[in-house]
Design an enzyme around this catalytic site. Structure first.
Site, PDB file in Angstrom:
ATOM      1  N   GLU A 141      37.159  34.281  44.704  1.00  0.00           N
ATOM      2  CA  GLU A 141      38.426  35.005  44.777  1.00  0.00           C
ATOM      3  C   GLU A 141      39.477  34.075  45.379  1.00  0.00           C
ATOM      4  O   GLU A 141      39.194  33.433  46.390  1.00  0.00           O
ATOM      5  CB  GLU A 141      38.300  36.259  45.653  1.00  0.00           C
ATOM      6  CG  GLU A 141      39.570  37.103  45.571  1.00  0.00           C
ATOM      7  CD  GLU A 141      39.501  38.393  46.397  1.00  0.00           C
ATOM      8  OE1 GLU A 141      38.463  38.665  47.009  1.00  0.00           O
ATOM      9  OE2 GLU A 141      40.505  39.096  46.405  1.00  0.00           O
ATOM     10  N   GLY A 281      37.638  35.298  56.006  1.00  0.00           N
ATOM     11  CA  GLY A 281      36.690  35.902  56.936  1.00  0.00           C
ATOM     12  C   GLY A 281      35.352  36.126  56.256  1.00  0.00           C
ATOM     13  O   GLY A 281      34.305  35.783  56.774  1.00  0.00           O
ATOM     14  N   ALA A 282      35.410  36.735  55.069  1.00  0.00           N
ATOM     15  CA  ALA A 282      34.188  37.029  54.332  1.00  0.00           C
ATOM     16  C   ALA A 282      34.564  37.444  52.913  1.00  0.00           C
ATOM     17  O   ALA A 282      35.720  37.721  52.637  1.00  0.00           O
ATOM     18  CB  ALA A 282      33.408  38.150  55.014  1.00  0.00           C
ATOM     19  N   MET A 283      33.544  37.507  52.031  1.00  0.00           N
ATOM     20  CA  MET A 283      33.821  37.801  50.626  1.00  0.00           C
ATOM     21  C   MET A 283      32.779  38.765  50.078  1.00  0.00           C
ATOM     22  O   MET A 283      31.575  38.585  50.264  1.00  0.00           O
ATOM     23  CB  MET A 283      33.817  36.480  49.841  1.00  0.00           C
ATOM     24  CG  MET A 283      34.052  36.629  48.362  1.00  0.00           C
ATOM     25  SD  MET A 283      35.695  37.317  47.992  1.00  0.00           S
ATOM     26  CE  MET A 283      35.320  38.246  46.506  1.00  0.00           C
ATOM     27  N   GLU A 284      33.273  39.784  49.354  1.00  0.00           N
ATOM     28  CA  GLU A 284      32.461  40.929  48.955  1.00  0.00           C
ATOM     29  C   GLU A 284      31.719  40.746  47.638  1.00  0.00           C
ATOM     30  O   GLU A 284      31.404  41.749  46.977  1.00  0.00           O
ATOM     31  CB  GLU A 284      33.370  42.161  48.846  1.00  0.00           C
ATOM     32  CG  GLU A 284      34.353  42.147  47.655  1.00  0.00           C
ATOM     33  CD  GLU A 284      35.751  41.661  48.005  1.00  0.00           C
ATOM     34  OE1 GLU A 284      35.887  40.922  48.988  1.00  0.00           O
ATOM     35  OE2 GLU A 284      36.714  42.010  47.277  1.00  0.00           O
ATOM     36  N   ASN A 285      31.377  39.517  47.233  1.00  0.00           N
ATOM     37  CA  ASN A 285      30.658  39.301  45.976  1.00  0.00           C
ATOM     38  C   ASN A 285      29.546  40.323  45.780  1.00  0.00           C
ATOM     39  O   ASN A 285      28.805  40.632  46.712  1.00  0.00           O
ATOM     40  CB  ASN A 285      30.018  37.903  45.971  1.00  0.00           C
ATOM     41  CG  ASN A 285      30.927  36.852  46.544  1.00  0.00           C
ATOM     42  OD1 ASN A 285      31.966  36.572  45.984  1.00  0.00           O
ATOM     43  ND2 ASN A 285      30.548  36.302  47.683  1.00  0.00           N
ATOM     44  N   HIS A 317      33.803  46.271  56.211  1.00  0.00           N
ATOM     45  CA  HIS A 317      34.865  46.064  55.211  1.00  0.00           C
ATOM     46  C   HIS A 317      34.276  45.526  53.902  1.00  0.00           C
ATOM     47  O   HIS A 317      34.531  46.067  52.828  1.00  0.00           O
ATOM     48  CB  HIS A 317      35.903  45.087  55.775  1.00  0.00           C
ATOM     49  CG  HIS A 317      36.987  44.717  54.819  1.00  0.00           C
ATOM     50  ND1 HIS A 317      38.214  45.352  54.807  1.00  0.00           N
ATOM     51  CD2 HIS A 317      37.039  43.797  53.823  1.00  0.00           C
ATOM     52  CE1 HIS A 317      38.969  44.828  53.856  1.00  0.00           C
ATOM     53  NE2 HIS A 317      38.284  43.876  53.245  1.00  0.00           N
ATOM     54  N   GLU A 318      33.486  44.467  54.003  1.00  0.00           N
ATOM     55  CA  GLU A 318      32.940  43.867  52.778  1.00  0.00           C
ATOM     56  C   GLU A 318      31.971  44.831  52.104  1.00  0.00           C
ATOM     57  O   GLU A 318      31.933  44.930  50.883  1.00  0.00           O
ATOM     58  CB  GLU A 318      32.254  42.533  53.086  1.00  0.00           C
ATOM     59  CG  GLU A 318      33.128  41.510  53.817  1.00  0.00           C
ATOM     60  CD  GLU A 318      34.475  41.238  53.176  1.00  0.00           C
ATOM     61  OE1 GLU A 318      34.592  41.382  51.935  1.00  0.00           O
ATOM     62  OE2 GLU A 318      35.432  40.894  53.901  1.00  0.00           O
ATOM     63  N   GLU A 340      42.375  45.998  48.817  1.00  0.00           N
ATOM     64  CA  GLU A 340      42.428  45.590  50.225  1.00  0.00           C
ATOM     65  C   GLU A 340      43.035  46.661  51.130  1.00  0.00           C
ATOM     66  O   GLU A 340      42.509  46.949  52.201  1.00  0.00           O
ATOM     67  CB  GLU A 340      43.167  44.259  50.371  1.00  0.00           C
ATOM     68  CG  GLU A 340      42.456  43.078  49.704  1.00  0.00           C
ATOM     69  CD  GLU A 340      41.010  42.905  50.146  1.00  0.00           C
ATOM     70  OE1 GLU A 340      40.629  43.431  51.216  1.00  0.00           O
ATOM     71  OE2 GLU A 340      40.246  42.245  49.413  1.00  0.00           O
TER      72      GLU A 340
END
Ligand code: ZN
Length: 904
Positions: A141, A281-285, A317-318, A340
Site C-alpha cells: 500500500e 505503523g503496520a499493514m493490514e494485508n 486497527h489492523e 482509514e
C-alpha cells in the site's frame, strides 16, 4: 501517473474511470536468490464489461485504437520475458518505460505471463519487496506492488492470489504469504518452496509475502460460530518474550468486533510478522499483517505504558481492517478515508472500552487540535475525500485518519448506536467483496436512518476547520436561556484563486452536545425546538450560518458545557470567565469538558503571560490556576486518570497552533515559568501525590496502574520544575530502582531536561548506564534517542547532530530517523527554531539525503518547514529559503516535490 524526472502530474478524482481489464487470477512465483529475486507472474485477464472502453463501436476512432491496448504499472523492474496465451511477444509488440508496460494489442480474454528481476537488498524505499535485517518482506500500500511485478496496481482490480516462494532453507526457513498454506517441499541445492492460496479476492495493495529466519509464537481463537482460528506471531528469535500483549490484544479485538459490529474472522489462520525497517505503523494485508516492531512488541522492561497502549490499538486497527478495508475495500485512493477514518473510529472505541474512555478521547482531541488543525490551516490542507493528488503516499495524513474518524463519529452521534450498527451491517452486506466509495458508506447510513446527508457531505469535501462562536443570554423573568451559534470556515489564500479568498465555505451540519451546569451540577432541560423530554445533555444540530436555540424553564443562569465529548472537530469560541472555567472544572459531569475547562483556563493565563513576556514585564502568577489545581489534588484519588489529565498544562505545540503568529521562545519560557510556579506553590501536595502513588507490587499493565504511574510521574516533573531540593534524589532513585520502562524513562527524561548543573552530571551518567543496559534492543535505543532529541535545554541542534554520528544511528531505518530527526524538528520547537535558522538548514539537509533513499519518509519529515507562514518575518525568510533550496534539487522524488511545491 507521476513521472520521475519531469514535473509530476496531478491525478483528479473527477477523472476516475473503471478499469478496462480485470485480473481474475494472479499466480506468482518468487525466487529469492543471493543478490536478486525473480518474479514470474501469470495473470488471467479479461476485458471489463463495465468499462466505458469495452464497447468497440464507440464511434471514436481514437477510442477504438486505445481499446485493445493494455497498460500495466511497473517500476524498477527488469523485464526478462513476456508472453500472451503461451506465445512470446516480440519487442515490437510492447513498450516499457520507467513507469509502465504497454502491450499494443491484447485479446478480450487471455493469460499474460511475465518474468522480471528485482533487487530487494538495494531497495531502500521500503516499498515493494525489500530486505529488513534478516528477513525479506513486502509493503504494497498504496502503490508498492508495481515494484514486484507488472500489474493493474489499483484498488478496484481485485484478484484471487496464489503465491509460491522459493528461497534458501537455512537463510529463510519460514516462507509466508496471504491466505492458507497449500503445499511445500524441497528443490535441491539447500533450497525449499511453499505455496499459499488466498480464497478472498483482493486488490494488489493487500498482497504480502515474507521470507526469513523467524520464530513463531502461537495461540488460538474460537470465533462466535465456533470455528478455531490459529494465531501466529512471527518475530526475530530474541523477541519471543515480547509477544504476549499483542496476542492478548488481538484476541480482545476479535471478540470486540464480533460483539460490537457482528464481524467474524474469515480465514483459518491469522498471522502477524514484526519487521524493524518499516515506513508505517503496520499493514493490514489479508491474513498476513506486517507490523513495525514498535507497534507489536511489548514487555514491561522495554516498553512504556504508552507503548503498551499503542500495541493494543494498532493490533486492533489492523485486525478491524479485515472487514473495513479488506472485505469491503476502496474504489480508488481518493476513498482512502473510507477504510482509514472508519477503522480509526472503530479502534478508538475499542481502546475506550478496554481502558479509560475519557483518557483515550483526550489523547485524540489533543492530536486533532495540535496536528490536524495545523494541517488544516497549512499549505497541505485537504478534504477528508481529496479532489486531487500528485503522490498518494503523501495522503496518509491526520486529516484522512483522525478527521476522517471524527466525521464517522459524528454520524454515530447523529444516528445513535443502534441505527449506526444497522447502517454498518447494511454497508458490509451490500458491498462485501466490492471496491466502493465514501458515498456508498454514507448512503447505507442514510438508508437505515431516513436522514438526508447531503449537507453533512461538506465534512468530506471541504478542507479547513470550522469555527463555532457561541454567545449566551439569560432572561431570569421568562426563565429562558438562549445560545446563539455562528459558524464560519473561510477559504484561505492557500486554497483558491484570489477572487475566492475570504469567502465562506458552505455551512456544515455540526452536532453540538450541550449541557447546562451550575454549582449544583447539571440542569435538566429541553431545547425549545425539540420535543424531547428533559435531559441533562442533548445533541443540537447546527446547520445554518447563524442559529439560536432557546432553553425553557431554566431557574438559574447556568454555565454552558459545549461540544461535550468533543462532539464535532471545530474550534469553539465562547467568552468563558476564569470563574466559569473553574466551575466547569469541578462540576461538569462530562469528563472531557472538565479537562477542557482546565486547558482553557491555563491557555487564558498563558496568553496573558506571553504578552507580559514580549513586553519584557516580569512574569507574575495569577493564583486562579494554582487554586484550581490545589482543589483537584485535594480531592479523593478515585479517578487518578482524570486528575493526571486535568493537571497537565497544554503543550507548546497546542499553544503554537492557536497563536496568530507563533512566538516559540515566549511559549516555551511562559510554559516553563508556569510549571515552575505550580511546582513550588503546590510542592507539598505534589510530594504527597508522588509518594501516595508509588506502586507496592511489581508492574501490571491495567488502566488503574497506568493512571497511578502517570499521576506519579507528573508530580515528579512538577517537583523537578520547581527545583525543590529533594527532587533530584527522587528522580535518581526512581531511575535506579524502577522495574519498568515507564518509570525509568520518565525519570530519565525529567533528569535530562533539568537545567541545574548538578542535574547535568547525573543526566550524563544516567544516559550512559541506560545505553549500556539497552543498546542491544533497537526499540529501547529509539527511546534513548527520543529523550535526547526532545531535550529543550540550549544546544539541541549540536546534540542531535552528535546523535546522528552515533554508531547505532542508521538513516536507512525509519524508526531511527523519526526518533532523532522527527522528534527534534516536531517536538523540540525551541531548539528547532533557534535563531539563525540552523535547525531549518539541518532539516533540509536531511530531507535531501533521505529523498534519495526513502522518498516517503523524506516527504513526511518536511512538515515543520511547510508551516513557515505562521512565524515572524525573519523566520519565514529562513524557512522559505530552505524550501527553495530543496526545490532547486534536480532529481527530486514526486513525494517531496509535491509537498515542497504546495508549500511555496
Ligand atoms: Zn489503517
Amino acid at each position: 501517473m507521476a513521472m520521475k524526472d519531469a514535473q509530476p502530474g496531478t491525478i483528479h478524482l473527477k477523472d476516475y474511470e473503471a478499469p478496462r481489464y480485470l485480473i481474475d487470477k494472479t499466480t506468482l512465483k518468487v525466487e529469492i536468490e543471493q543478490d536478486k529475486a525473480k518474479v514470474y507472474a501469470t495473470l488471467n485477464m479479461r476485458r471489463n464489461p463495465e468499462s466505458d472502453y469495452s464497447d468497440n463501436c464507440s464511434g471514436n476512432p481514437l477510442d477504438s485504437s486505445l481499446d485493445s491496448s493494455l497498460v500495466l504499472s511497473g517500476q524498477q523492474l527488469s523485464l526478462e520475458h513476456i508472453a500472451i496465451n503461451g506465445a512470446s511477444l516480440t519487442t515490437e509488440q510492447y513498450v516499457v518505460t520507467e513507469e509502465e508496460l504497454t502491450i499494443h494489442q491484447v485479446p478480450d480474454q487471455f493469460e499474460l505471463v511475465t518474468e522480471v528481476i528485482i533487487y530487494p537488498k538495494q531497495n531502500t524505499s521500503l516499498e515493494g519487496l525489500y530486505k529488513s535485517r534478516t528477513m525479506y518482506c513486502t509493503q504494497c500500500e498504496a502503490e508498492g506492488f508495481r515494484r514486484i511485478t507488472y500489474y493493474l496496481d489499483r484498488p478496484d482490480v481485485m484478484s484471487e492470489f496464489t503465491t509460491t516462494i522459493i528461497a534458501d532453507q537455512s537463510e529463510c526457513p519460514v516462507l509466508l504469504a496471504n491466505g492458507n498454506p497449500i503445499g511445500s517441499g524441497k528443490v535441491g541445492d539447500g533450497r525449499h518452496w511453499a505455496t499459499w492460496h488466498d480464497p478472498f479476492r483482493k486488490p494488489a495493495y493487500l498482497f504480502a509475502m515474507v521470507a526469513g529466519d523467524l520464530s513463531v509464537v502461537e495461540d488460538q481463537f474460537t470465533t462466535c460460530s465456533g470455528r478455531i482460528v490459529d494465531i501466529r506471531l512471527y518475530v526475530e528469535p530474541k523477541d519471543k518474550d515480547k509477544c504476549g500483549h499483542a496476542i492478548q490484544s488481538l484476541k480482545h479485538a476479535m471478540t470486540w468486533d464480533e460483539q460490537v459490529y457482528g464481524r467474524e474472522y474469515d480465514l483459518d489462520l491469522f498471522m502477524i510478522v514484526a519487521v524493524d525497517d518499516f515506513n508505517m505503523g503496520a499493514m493490514e494485508n489479508k491474513g498476513l499483517n506486517i507490523f513495525n516492531t514498535s507497534c507489536v512488541l511489548a514487555h514491561p522492561e522495554t516498553t512504556t505504558d504508552a507503548g503498551f497502549q499503542r500495541v493494543e490499538a494498532v493490533v486492533a486497527h489492523e485486525y478491524f481492517h479485515n472487514w473495513s478495508g479488506n472485505r469491503v475495500t476502496c474504489r480508488d485512493w481518493f476513498q482512502l478515508s473510507l477504510k482509514e477514518g472508519f477503522t480509526v473510529f472503530r479502534d478508538a472505541e475499542f481502546s475506550a472500552d478496554m481502558g479509560s474512555r475519557t483518557v483515550k478521547r483526550v489523547e485524540d482531541i489533543n492530536l486533532l487540535r495540535t496536528v490536524q488543525f495545523a494541517e488544516d490551516a497549512g499549505p497541505t490542507a485537504h478534504p477528508v475525500q481529496p479532489a486531487s493528488y500528485m503522490e498518494i503516499s503523501n495522503f496518509y495524513t491526520v486529516t484522512i485518519y483522525e478527521k476522517g474518524a471524527e466525521v464517522v463519529r459524528m454520524i454515530h452521534t447523529l444516528l445513535g448506536p443502534e441505527l449506526f450498527r444497522q447502517g454498518s451491517d447494511l454497508y458490509f452486506s451490500r458491498h462485501d467483496g466490492q471496491a466502493v466509495t465514501i458515498e456508498d458508506f454514507v448512503a447505507a447510513m442514510a438508508e437505515v436512518s431516513g436522514r438526508d446527508f447531503s449537507q453533512f457531505m461538506n465534512w468530506y469535501r471541504q478542507a479547513g476547520t470550522p469555527r463555532l462562536s457561541v454567545r449566551s443570554e439569560y432572561d431570569e423573568k421568562a426563565q429562558q436561556y438562549r445560545l446563539h451559534f455562528k459558524q464560519s470556515c473561510e477559504v484561505t489564500k492557500l486554497e483558491e484563486g484570489k477572487q475566492q479568498q475570504g469567502k465562506q465555505k458552505n455551512p456544515y451540519q455540526i452536532p453540538v452536545k450541550v449541557g447546562l451546569v451550575t454549582e449544583q451540577g447539571d440542569l435538566a432541560f429541553s431545547a425549545s425546538d425539540e420535543k424531547n423530554p428533559r435531559e441533562k445533555s442533548q445533541v443540537i444540530e447546527i446547520t445554518e450560518p447563524e442559529q439560536t436555540v432557546v432553553f425553557e424553564g431554566i431557574e438559574t443562569c447556568p454555565v454552558p458545557s459545549l461540544l461535550r465529548g468533543f462532539s464535532a472537530p471545530v474550534k469553539l469560541d465562547y467568552p468563558y470567565s476564569r470563574e466559569e472555567l473553574a466551575l466547569l472544572m469541578s462540576h461538569d459531569s462530562d469528563g472531557v469538558n472538565r479537562w477542557d475547562a482546565s486547558q482553557q483556563l491555563a491557555i487564558q493565563l498563558m496568553q496573558s503571560l506571553m504578552e507580559d513576556y514580549r513586553a519584557s514585564k516580569p512574569l507574575v502568577m495569577d493564583d486562579c490556576l494554582s487554586q484550581a489545581y490545589a482543589k483537584i489534588l485535594s480531592e479523593s484519588a478515585d479517578d487518578r486518570a482524570m486528575q493526571a489529565l486535568v493537571l497537565t498544562l497544554p503543550s507548546e505545540l497546542l499553544l503554537a497552533e492557536i497563536s496568530d503568529e507563533i512566538d516559540v521562545e515566549a511559549i516555551h519560557q511562559v510554559r516553563r515559568f508556569l510549571c515552575g510556579q505550580l511546582g513550588s506553590i503546590l510542592s507539598d501536595q505534589w510530594r504527597d501525590t508522588y509518594h501516595a502513588n508509588i506502586s507496592t507490587g511489581s508492574y501490571i499493565h491495567n488502566a488503574s496502574e497506568v493512571a497511578q504511574r502517570s499521576l506519579k510521574n507528573l508530580a515528579l516533573r512538577y517537583l523537578a520544575n520547581a527545583k525543590t531540593e529533594d527532587s533530584l534524589a527522587l528522580v535518581q532513585s526512581q531511575f535506579d530502582e524502577a522495574d519498568n520502562m515507564t518509570d525509568r524513562l520518565a525519570a530519565l527524561s525529567t533528569l535530562v531536561n533539568d537545567p541545574r548543573p548538578e542535574a547535568a552530571v547525573l543526566a550524563m551518567q544516567a544516559l550512559e548506564s541506560f545505553f549500556n543496559d539497552w543498546h542491544h534492543e533497537p526499540l529501547v535505543l529509539n527511546q534513548w534517542f527520543q529523550v535526547q532529541a526532545a531535550c529543550s535545554l540550549p544546544g539541541g541542534l549540536s546534540r542531535v547532530k552528535a546523535l546522528m554520528e552515533h554508531s547505532t544511528f542508521d538513516l536507512h531505518n525509519p524508526n531511527k530517523v523519526r526518533s532523532v530527526i522527527g522528534v527534534f524538528c516536531n517536538s523540540n520547537p525551541v531548539n528547532f527554531h533557534c535563531d539563525g535558522g540552523e535547525g531549518y538548514r539541518f532539516l533540509a539537509d536531511q530531507v535531501l539525503a533521505l529523498d534519495k533513499l526513502n522518498p516517503q519518509i523524506a516527504a513526511r519529515l518536511l512538515t515543520p518547514l511547510t508551516r513557515w507562514r505562521r512565524f515572524s518575518e525573519q523566520k519565514q525568510a529562513l524557512m522559505k529559503g530552505e524550501l527553495v533550496r530543496i526545490m532547486s534539487e534536480p532529481k527530486l522524488s514526486s513525494d517531496t516535490y509535491e509537498i515542497v511545491s504546495k508549500s511555496l
